[in-house]
Scaffold this motif. Structure first.
Motif, PDB file in Angstrom:
ATOM      1  N   TYR A 201       0.819  -1.206   0.000  1.00  0.00           N
ATOM      2  CA  TYR A 201       0.000   0.000   0.000  1.00  0.00           C
ATOM      3  C   TYR A 201       0.855   1.259   0.000  1.00  0.00           C
ATOM      4  O   TYR A 201       0.588   2.202  -0.721  1.00  0.00           O
ATOM      5  N   PHE A 202       1.911   1.307   0.801  1.00  0.00           N
ATOM      6  CA  PHE A 202       2.770   2.484   0.887  1.00  0.00           C
ATOM      7  C   PHE A 202       4.040   2.249   0.087  1.00  0.00           C
ATOM      8  O   PHE A 202       4.708   1.239   0.246  1.00  0.00           O
ATOM      9  N   SER A 203       4.388   3.237  -0.734  1.00  0.00           N
ATOM     10  CA  SER A 203       5.651   3.151  -1.450  1.00  0.00           C
ATOM     11  C   SER A 203       6.746   3.756  -0.581  1.00  0.00           C
ATOM     12  O   SER A 203       6.486   4.423   0.417  1.00  0.00           O
ATOM     13  N   ALA A 204       7.988   3.537  -0.970  1.00  0.00           N
ATOM     14  CA  ALA A 204       9.118   4.077  -0.202  1.00  0.00           C
ATOM     15  C   ALA A 204       9.103   5.598  -0.234  1.00  0.00           C
ATOM     16  O   ALA A 204       9.424   6.258   0.753  1.00  0.00           O
ATOM     17  N   ARG A 205       8.696   6.164  -1.361  1.00  0.00           N
ATOM     18  CA  ARG A 205       8.645   7.620  -1.494  1.00  0.00           C
ATOM     19  C   ARG A 205       7.627   8.216  -0.526  1.00  0.00           C
ATOM     20  O   ARG A 205       7.889   9.230   0.119  1.00  0.00           O
ATOM     21  N   SER A 206       6.459   7.590  -0.395  1.00  0.00           N
ATOM     22  CA  SER A 206       5.439   8.136   0.498  1.00  0.00           C
ATOM     23  C   SER A 206       5.847   7.993   1.964  1.00  0.00           C
ATOM     24  O   SER A 206       5.551   8.864   2.775  1.00  0.00           O
ATOM     25  N   VAL A 207       6.548   6.922   2.315  1.00  0.00           N
ATOM     26  CA  VAL A 207       7.010   6.744   3.689  1.00  0.00           C
ATOM     27  C   VAL A 207       8.044   7.814   4.032  1.00  0.00           C
ATOM     28  O   VAL A 207       8.004   8.412   5.110  1.00  0.00           O
ATOM     29  N   VAL A 208       8.953   8.098   3.110  1.00  0.00           N
ATOM     30  CA  VAL A 208       9.963   9.135   3.343  1.00  0.00           C
ATOM     31  C   VAL A 208       9.297  10.499   3.452  1.00  0.00           C
ATOM     32  O   VAL A 208       9.641  11.305   4.323  1.00  0.00           O
ATOM     33  N   LEU A 209       8.316  10.768   2.604  1.00  0.00           N
ATOM     34  CA  LEU A 209       7.620  12.050   2.648  1.00  0.00           C
ATOM     35  C   LEU A 209       6.874  12.232   3.972  1.00  0.00           C
ATOM     36  O   LEU A 209       6.932  13.300   4.591  1.00  0.00           O
ATOM     37  N   LEU A 210       6.202  11.192   4.436  1.00  0.00           N
ATOM     38  CA  LEU A 210       5.504  11.270   5.714  1.00  0.00           C
ATOM     39  C   LEU A 210       6.473  11.422   6.882  1.00  0.00           C
ATOM     40  O   LEU A 210       6.196  12.150   7.843  1.00  0.00           O
ATOM     41  N   ALA A 211       7.630  10.774   6.818  1.00  0.00           N
ATOM     42  CA  ALA A 211       8.633  10.916   7.875  1.00  0.00           C
ATOM     43  C   ALA A 211       9.192  12.336   7.902  1.00  0.00           C
ATOM     44  O   ALA A 211       9.358  12.927   8.981  1.00  0.00           O
ATOM     45  N   LEU A 212       9.465  12.919   6.737  1.00  0.00           N
ATOM     46  CA  LEU A 212       9.952  14.299   6.682  1.00  0.00           C
ATOM     47  C   LEU A 212       8.905  15.276   7.187  1.00  0.00           C
ATOM     48  O   LEU A 212       9.236  16.252   7.870  1.00  0.00           O
ATOM     49  N   LEU A 213       7.654  15.026   6.874  1.00  0.00           N
ATOM     50  CA  LEU A 213       6.586  15.890   7.366  1.00  0.00           C
ATOM     51  C   LEU A 213       6.485  15.818   8.891  1.00  0.00           C
ATOM     52  O   LEU A 213       6.330  16.841   9.561  1.00  0.00           O
ATOM     53  N   ALA A 214       6.596  14.626   9.452  1.00  0.00           N
ATOM     54  CA  ALA A 214       6.533  14.470  10.904  1.00  0.00           C
ATOM     55  C   ALA A 214       7.718  15.159  11.578  1.00  0.00           C
ATOM     56  O   ALA A 214       7.560  15.840  12.603  1.00  0.00           O
ATOM     57  N   ILE A 215       8.901  15.033  11.010  1.00  0.00           N
ATOM     58  CA  ILE A 215      10.081  15.679  11.578  1.00  0.00           C
ATOM     59  C   ILE A 215       9.948  17.195  11.507  1.00  0.00           C
ATOM     60  O   ILE A 215      10.277  17.903  12.463  1.00  0.00           O
ATOM     61  N   SER A 216       9.436  17.696  10.381  1.00  0.00           N
ATOM     62  CA  SER A 216       9.278  19.156  10.265  1.00  0.00           C
ATOM     63  C   SER A 216       8.228  19.678  11.246  1.00  0.00           C
ATOM     64  O   SER A 216       8.371  20.776  11.782  1.00  0.00           O
ATOM     65  N   LEU A 217       7.174  18.893  11.499  1.00  0.00           N
ATOM     66  CA  LEU A 217       6.183  19.319  12.487  1.00  0.00           C
ATOM     67  C   LEU A 217       6.749  19.333  13.903  1.00  0.00           C
ATOM     68  O   LEU A 217       6.280  20.079  14.760  1.00  0.00           O
ATOM     69  N   LEU A 218       7.752  18.525  14.163  1.00  0.00           N
ATOM     70  CA  LEU A 218       8.381  18.516  15.473  1.00  0.00           C
ATOM     71  C   LEU A 218       9.443  19.606  15.626  1.00  0.00           C
ATOM     72  O   LEU A 218       9.602  20.186  16.688  1.00  0.00           O
TER      73      LEU A 218
END
Length: 87
Positions: A25-42
């Motif tokens: 369901y999740f591609s590697a690109r989407s996982v990296v994008l979600l991780a970067l978004l979470a880090i930026s929110l922190l």
């Protein structure tokens, strides 16, 4: 027809290995994008300066939206030929 084929493929994936569903369901690109978004929110709230408070009238906008939604939810319908049955 495309939806039926996709559902059959998903059932086969689930029957083979339940953990494989998330990998497909999740591609590697989407996982990296979600991780970067979470880090930026922190990190960004710690780096950026605090914002001034909004004007007082702007604070009432969510209250007004909620009151309109409640009013619409409890207002009677204009449709006359609606049949309501209990199950």
């Amino acid at each position: 027809m495309l939806v039926v084929g996709r559902c059959r493929r998903m059932k086969k994936i689930i029957e083979k290995k339940p953990d494989a569903l998330m990998v497909k369901y999740f591609s590697a690109r989407s996982v990296v994008l979600l991780a970067l978004l979470a880090i930026s929110l922190l990190v960004l709230p710690l780096v950026l300066p605090p914002l001034p408070p909004p004007p007082a009238l702007l604070l009432f906008v969510p209250v007004l939206i909620m009151s309109v939604l409640i009013l619409l939810a409890f207002s009677p319908s204009k449709m006359t030929n609606v049949i309501v049955t209990s199950v």
